[in-house]
Design a protein around this motif. Sequence first.
Motif, PDB file in Angstrom:
ATOM      1  N   LEU A  48       0.821  -1.208   0.000  1.00  0.00           N
ATOM      2  CA  LEU A  48       0.000   0.000   0.000  1.00  0.00           C
ATOM      3  C   LEU A  48       0.859   1.263   0.000  1.00  0.00           C
ATOM      4  O   LEU A  48       0.495   2.260  -0.608  1.00  0.00           O
ATOM      5  CB  LEU A  48      -0.970  -0.005   1.180  1.00  0.00           C
ATOM      6  N   GLY A  68      -6.917  -2.701  -0.909  1.00  0.00           N
ATOM      7  CA  GLY A  68      -6.593  -1.704   0.093  1.00  0.00           C
ATOM      8  C   GLY A  68      -6.325  -0.358  -0.533  1.00  0.00           C
ATOM      9  O   GLY A  68      -6.060  -0.244  -1.732  1.00  0.00           O
ATOM     10  N   TYR A  69      -6.386   0.654   0.311  1.00  0.00           N
ATOM     11  CA  TYR A  69      -6.130   2.033  -0.099  1.00  0.00           C
ATOM     12  C   TYR A  69      -5.418   2.723   1.055  1.00  0.00           C
ATOM     13  O   TYR A  69      -5.818   2.590   2.212  1.00  0.00           O
ATOM     14  CB  TYR A  69      -7.442   2.745  -0.414  1.00  0.00           C
ATOM     15  N   TYR A 121      -5.174   2.942   6.736  1.00  0.00           N
ATOM     16  CA  TYR A 121      -5.507   2.205   5.525  1.00  0.00           C
ATOM     17  C   TYR A 121      -6.980   1.803   5.545  1.00  0.00           C
ATOM     18  O   TYR A 121      -7.540   1.538   6.604  1.00  0.00           O
ATOM     19  CB  TYR A 121      -4.670   0.923   5.408  1.00  0.00           C
TER      20      TYR A 121
END
Length: 131
Positions: A48, A68-69, A121
Amino acid sequence: MGMNKRAKVLFLLFFLGFCFIMIAYVSLIWHPALPFDSKSKREVTELLGENTGTIVKLTTEENVDWYGYGPQANQATAAEAMKRAVTEKGWTFIQQDGAGYFFERGKEKLIITSQMWTGNYVLFRIPAGVL
């Protein structure tokens, strides 16, 4: 006296390096558990971190893709990135209800859920093969 000073400087550098490594290691240990087992916390944070500002596939487990971000993600920005990626696949966003995002494509229905992980996250649980 010069050698003694050099030894003190080397010891200080070694000690500071050791402290830095331990802080980094402990911070990974204290991250909350991930909702999947096939990737480590370290792998996820590195992946990430390398892809800041984009939604990234992390793993697939039990017919679920985990994306995910982040880092330093807020849920609204992460949700917009996820909705953009899903609508590019032909899905229409219908509504959000809490951590659930509802989409339709023809007669098909899709529900994606999100959760914050570590406060930095956002993780998305997406049925396998959607993205």
